[in-house]
Design a protein around this motif. Structure first.
Motif, PDB file in Angstrom:
ATOM      1  N   VAL A 289       0.836  -1.198   0.000  1.00 19.24           N
ATOM      2  CA  VAL A 289       0.000   0.000   0.000  1.00 19.24           C
ATOM      3  C   VAL A 289       0.875   1.255   0.000  1.00 19.24           C
ATOM      4  O   VAL A 289       0.654   2.193  -0.772  1.00 19.24           O
ATOM      5  N   LEU A 290       1.893   1.279   0.866  1.00 20.54           N
ATOM      6  CA  LEU A 290       2.782   2.444   0.923  1.00 20.54           C
ATOM      7  C   LEU A 290       3.554   2.607  -0.380  1.00 20.54           C
ATOM      8  O   LEU A 290       3.786   3.730  -0.849  1.00 20.54           O
ATOM      9  N   LEU A 317       9.126   9.694   1.657  1.00 18.20           N
ATOM     10  CA  LEU A 317       8.823   9.154   2.977  1.00 18.20           C
ATOM     11  C   LEU A 317       8.010   7.863   2.875  1.00 18.20           C
ATOM     12  O   LEU A 317       8.272   6.886   3.596  1.00 18.20           O
ATOM     13  N   LEU A 318       7.032   7.840   1.986  1.00 20.46           N
ATOM     14  CA  LEU A 318       6.207   6.640   1.811  1.00 20.46           C
ATOM     15  C   LEU A 318       7.029   5.477   1.267  1.00 20.46           C
ATOM     16  O   LEU A 318       6.904   4.334   1.728  1.00 20.46           O
ATOM     17  N   LEU A 319       7.877   5.739   0.267  1.00 21.49           N
ATOM     18  CA  LEU A 319       8.702   4.667  -0.305  1.00 21.49           C
ATOM     19  C   LEU A 319       9.710   4.156   0.714  1.00 21.49           C
ATOM     20  O   LEU A 319       9.983   2.952   0.787  1.00 21.49           O
ATOM     21  N   GLY A 321       9.279   4.143   4.011  1.00 16.04           N
ATOM     22  CA  GLY A 321       8.527   3.323   4.953  1.00 16.04           C
ATOM     23  C   GLY A 321       8.213   1.949   4.399  1.00 16.04           C
ATOM     24  O   GLY A 321       8.299   0.938   5.110  1.00 16.04           O
ATOM     25  N   ALA A 322       7.856   1.876   3.088  1.00 14.77           N
ATOM     26  CA  ALA A 322       7.584   0.580   2.461  1.00 14.77           C
ATOM     27  C   ALA A 322       8.827  -0.295   2.450  1.00 14.77           C
ATOM     28  O   ALA A 322       8.756  -1.509   2.699  1.00 14.77           O
ATOM     29  N   HIS A 323       9.986   0.304   2.199  1.00 13.45           N
ATOM     30  CA  HIS A 323      11.238  -0.453   2.178  1.00 13.45           C
ATOM     31  C   HIS A 323      11.549  -1.021   3.566  1.00 13.45           C
ATOM     32  O   HIS A 323      11.979  -2.181   3.702  1.00 13.45           O
ATOM     33  N   MET A 324      11.310  -0.233   4.620  1.00 13.32           N
ATOM     34  CA  MET A 324      11.576  -0.702   5.985  1.00 13.32           C
ATOM     35  C   MET A 324      10.642  -1.844   6.379  1.00 13.32           C
ATOM     36  O   MET A 324      11.050  -2.812   7.025  1.00 13.32           O
ATOM     37  N   LEU A 325       9.370  -1.725   5.943  1.00 12.34           N
ATOM     38  CA  LEU A 325       8.423  -2.797   6.273  1.00 12.34           C
ATOM     39  C   LEU A 325       8.767  -4.089   5.554  1.00 12.34           C
ATOM     40  O   LEU A 325       8.575  -5.182   6.090  1.00 12.34           O
ATOM     41  N   LYS A 326       9.285  -3.998   4.318  1.00 11.22           N
ATOM     42  CA  LYS A 326       9.635  -5.202   3.571  1.00 11.22           C
ATOM     43  C   LYS A 326      10.872  -5.878   4.155  1.00 11.22           C
ATOM     44  O   LYS A 326      11.021  -7.092   4.083  1.00 11.22           O
ATOM     45  N   LYS A 327      11.777  -5.095   4.758  1.00 15.66           N
ATOM     46  CA  LYS A 327      12.987  -5.678   5.337  1.00 15.66           C
ATOM     47  C   LYS A 327      12.713  -6.402   6.652  1.00 15.66           C
ATOM     48  O   LYS A 327      13.389  -7.373   6.984  1.00 15.66           O
ATOM     49  N   ALA A 328      11.723  -5.935   7.410  1.00 13.17           N
ATOM     50  CA  ALA A 328      11.485  -6.488   8.747  1.00 13.17           C
ATOM     51  C   ALA A 328      11.206  -7.984   8.731  1.00 13.17           C
ATOM     52  O   ALA A 328      11.852  -8.746   9.440  1.00 13.17           O
ATOM     53  N   PRO A 329      10.247  -8.507   7.895  1.00 10.12           N
ATOM     54  CA  PRO A 329       9.995  -9.953   7.921  1.00 10.12           C
ATOM     55  C   PRO A 329      11.154 -10.779   7.398  1.00 10.12           C
ATOM     56  O   PRO A 329      11.333 -11.910   7.808  1.00 10.12           O
ATOM     57  N   VAL A 330      11.996 -10.228   6.489  1.00  9.06           N
ATOM     58  CA  VAL A 330      13.156 -10.973   5.986  1.00  9.06           C
ATOM     59  C   VAL A 330      14.125 -11.280   7.110  1.00  9.06           C
ATOM     60  O   VAL A 330      14.680 -12.363   7.228  1.00  9.06           O
ATOM     61  N   ALA A 331      14.309 -10.305   8.001  1.00  9.83           N
ATOM     62  CA  ALA A 331      15.207 -10.521   9.137  1.00  9.83           C
ATOM     63  C   ALA A 331      14.703 -11.639  10.026  1.00  9.83           C
ATOM     64  O   ALA A 331      15.466 -12.444  10.536  1.00  9.83           O
ATOM     65  N   VAL A 332      13.392 -11.707  10.190  1.00 15.71           N
ATOM     66  CA  VAL A 332      12.815 -12.757  11.033  1.00 15.71           C
ATOM     67  C   VAL A 332      12.999 -14.121  10.393  1.00 15.71           C
ATOM     68  O   VAL A 332      13.344 -15.105  11.034  1.00 15.71           O
ATOM     69  N   GLU A 333      12.778 -14.189   9.035  1.00 15.49           N
ATOM     70  CA  GLU A 333      12.934 -15.458   8.350  1.00 15.49           C
ATOM     71  C   GLU A 333      14.370 -15.956   8.418  1.00 15.49           C
ATOM     72  O   GLU A 333      14.638 -17.144   8.467  1.00 15.49           O
ATOM     73  N   ALA A 334      15.332 -15.023   8.422  1.00 17.76           N
ATOM     74  CA  ALA A 334      16.731 -15.420   8.482  1.00 17.76           C
ATOM     75  C   ALA A 334      17.165 -15.812   9.885  1.00 17.76           C
ATOM     76  O   ALA A 334      18.304 -16.191  10.100  1.00 17.76           O
ATOM     77  N   GLY A 335      16.275 -15.674  10.848  1.00 12.16           N
ATOM     78  CA  GLY A 335      16.596 -16.047  12.223  1.00 12.16           C
ATOM     79  C   GLY A 335      17.122 -14.912  13.052  1.00 12.16           C
ATOM     80  O   GLY A 335      17.575 -15.121  14.167  1.00 12.16           O
TER      81      GLY A 335
END
Length: 695
Positions: A289-290, A317-319, A321-335
């Protein structure tokens, strides 16, 4: 010097102060309409009104559900009355002292009349009218409509919600306290939205009153200034119009804030998050959405003639924020987990909360039977289960544990099973939407359908379509729907296992119930004369032989009479059975004065007495051949009694009753063994059959 709280006067008590706050505030509001107020006091009251409106708005933002601010309709009404009272008080001061200058009604009104609109009364009028229109047409009207619809839906949903609570209570998912709390909450929700619907009318009336009051202040000020204080028309118009606008703005801005709070309260959906968390988590949680929004805004910023800086800044600012949100779950998947989250996971050790208690009574159903126990579809089976528990309590004498109902995907789609303390005690299949035609043994014909057995009593039966019900009944079948079949099976099983359903908790509840009418009796016997465990064993022995325990007073009194001689549960049970003799015979022969019973041959009776005496002194016990003959003849005699419509009852000496009943219970469960001492003198006895005549 005594400084105890008791030395304070009654009126100084904190609870009393809270109690008089409401009446005192209403009296003060009424007094403001009548008594003249100095400008300084007006400044304080206007400031308090603004602070109150901000507090109300913040409380509404941080509430998780509407009922968290259940007093909002009352607060709305009182704040509206306060604004109107202040309008009356300020109008009095404006008309009396307006000729002296723009600060005649206090510094707050002067600030709103000069600073906010630059001293231009034409702009002030426009701003005032716009605020009134926003408040009246948009916010208040929308909030009132939402409250009206919510109140209607809440009232329409009340019966269904009440039935859902009853179903949860019956299934044992909630207790009595939780059920009462939920019922009160449902009633409060309906009352809240109804009150909000009415309170919104006050706010709309307040907006209309604001316009009229401002017009009255302007016209009245011109009349008073020109005719009474000899001001020229321009000076009078300037002074009184600015004062009227300041007065109107200082009332309408808090009104707008409180109307916004009302809209927030009635329009939000109850969750475990406050409004800020709700909006952020739901509006800014999706990077797609962002990303799309940033691309569209950035494209608009590149169009010639657009303010490039504003559009491109917001797009970046919107782009970002979208980039930060996309990075967050990748970090979790990598452990790579955040520290707080990693700490939470590492601390999830096994605990006693992971130990799930076993349900005393359980009903598990396959997925096709879920609709039969769905609390949201007015389940007939749930109603029947409630009736079963009430009937059991009335007939047996104690309230059984709730039936915990759950689905089990391991069962066949149409199958169900009944469990006692986690162990299966019965199972069967039901066909939703069909009827079970049970053959009692004397049907006149065959009816088409799915052949099966009645799960409760094992009789041959047929699942038929509902249209064939009358035909089946005319042929002599007993017809029941699927809910009745399951409920009958459950009722039959809990009657059989009544003794196992009586735990110490239920025994203590029985004593607490009896203590309401006979407290001294209970206090003297348990635990002074008998421990609770012995009483439980006596009641267990009675229930094992299908003797109800409704007459707890007689049971406790008999135990009190015999507890000094023995603590043996078997001997105490025999004494209680004698005391309950009238009730036992009434249960077996409800209307007949003559009891047709089975009896032992005198020779067999003497032999069994000798065997029992030898067994109690360490002898060999009953001979296997004799035992087999006794069981076979007793089973045959009991079956003949049932065929002629009589209860199979055997009458034996008191010394044999307990051992013989326990001996025959496995092979002839329907047989009831009574002793001569248990038969009341008013009953006539006729021996219908003698057992062991050929022994």
């Amino acid at each position: 010097m005594n400084t105890n709280a008791t030395s304070l006067p009654v009126w100084a008590n904190q609870e009393n102060l809270k109690g008089i706050t409401g009446p005192a505030l209403i009296i003060l509001i009424m007094a403001m309409m009548i008594l003249p107020l100095p400008p300084f006091l007006l400044d304080l009251l206007f400031t308090f009104n603004i602070a109150l409106s901000i507090m109300v708005l913040l409380v509404s933002l941080y509430s998780l559900k509407p009922l968290d601010f259940a007093s909002f309709p009352t607060v709305l009404l009182m704040s509206t009355l306060m604004r109107l009272s202040l309008n009356v008080a300020s109008t009095r001061v404006v008309l009396m002292e307006g000729h002296t200058g723009p600060d005649a009604a206090g510094k707050v009104i002067e600030a709103f009349g000069h600073f906010l609109v630059g001293g231009n009364y034409a702009i002030g009028i426009v701003v005032f009218v716009i605020l009134v229109v926003i408040n009246f047409v948009v916010i208040t009207k929308g909030a009132g409509r939402i409250a009206e619809v919510s109140a209607r839906f809440a009232l329409d949903a009340m019966p269904g919600k009440q039935m859902a609570i009853d179903a949860d209570l019956n299934a044992g998912q909630i207790g009595e306290e939780e059920a009462r709390r939920r019922r009160a909450q449902i009633s409060q929700e309906a009352n809240f939205f109804g009150s909000m619907d009415g309170a919104s009318k006050f706010v709309r009336g307040d907006a209309v009153a604001g316009i009229i009051i401002m017009l009255i202040n302007v016209i009245g000020g011109l009349v008073v200034g020109v005719l009474q204080h000899d001001l020229d028309f321009a000076t009078a118009a300037h002074n009184y119009t600015l004062l009227a606008i300041g007065d109107g703005l200082v009332a309408q801005i808090p009104a707008l804030i409180i109307s916004t709070a009302a809209g927030m309260v009635v329009s939000r959906v109850s969750t475990d998050e406050d409004l800020g968390e709700q909006v952020v988590n739901q509006l800014f949680s999706k990077p797609q959405v962002l990303l799309l929004t940033g691309g569209i805004v950035g494209g608009m910023g590149l169009i010639p003639g657009m303010p490039h800086f504003a559009f491109l800044l917001l797009a970046s600012l919107l782009l970002g924020g979208a980039h930060m949100l996309k990075k967050a779950p990748v970090a979790v998947e990598a452990g790579i987990l955040p520290l707080a989250e990693a700490t939470t996971l590492s601390s999830q050790e096994a605990s006693w909360d992971d130990v799930t208690p076993v349900d005393v009574l359980g009903l598990e159903v396959g997925y096709r039977l879920i609709q039969m126990v769905d609390k949201f579809h007015d389940s007939e089976l749930l109603k029947r289960i409630m009736g079963i528990r009430k009937k059991f309590a009335h007939e047996i004498g104690f309230l059984p544990s709730p039936v915990h109902i759950r689905d089990n995907l391991e069962l066949k789609p149409n199958a169900y099973r009944i469990t006692l303390k986690g162990v299966e005690i019965g199972c069967g299949e039901a066909q939703p939407g069909m009827m079970l035609a049970i053959n009692p043994g004397r049907v006149l014909g065959v009816i088409p359908g799915i052949s099966t057995q009645d799960p409760a009593f094992g009789l041959p039966a047929v699942w038929i379509e509902p249209a064939l019900r009358e035909q089946a009944q005319s042929l002599g079948y007993t017809v029941a729907d699927s809910s009745t079949v399951v409920a009958t099976h459950l009722n039959h099983l809990i009657q059989i296992h009544a003794a196992e359903l009586l735990g110490r908790h239920e025994v203590q509840q029985l004593l607490d119930h009896l203590a309401k009418s006979a407290p001294k009796l209970v206090e003297d016997v348990v635990p002074k004369m008998l421990p609770l465990s012995v009483l439980q064993k006596v009641l267990h022995n009675l229930l094992e032989e299908a003797v109800h325990i409704r007459d707890m007073r007689t049971i406790i009194e008999t135990l009190a009479d015999n507890a000094a001689q023995t603590q043996d549960p078997a001997l105490l049970t025999s004494a209680v059975r004698i005391a309950l003799g009238r009730a036992i015979t009434q249960q077996l022969f409800p209307s007949a004065t003559e009891m047709q019973v089975l009896a032992l041959n005198p020779g067999l009776e003497r032999l069994l007495l000798q065997v029992m005496q030898a067994d109690s002194s360490g002898g060999a016990g009953i001979e296997p051949g004799l035992a087999d003959t006794l069981m076979r003849e007793t089973a045959s005699a009991a079956e003949r009694q049932e065929q002629i419509g009589l209860p199979p009852v055997m009458l034996v000496p008191a010394q044999l009753r307990t051992q013989l009943s326990r001996f025959l219970r496995r092979t002839v469960p329907q047989l009831k063994v009574l002793s001569h001492a248990e038969i009341p003198d008013s009953r006539k006895i006729r021996v219908a059959m003698m057992i062991g005549s050929g022994a």
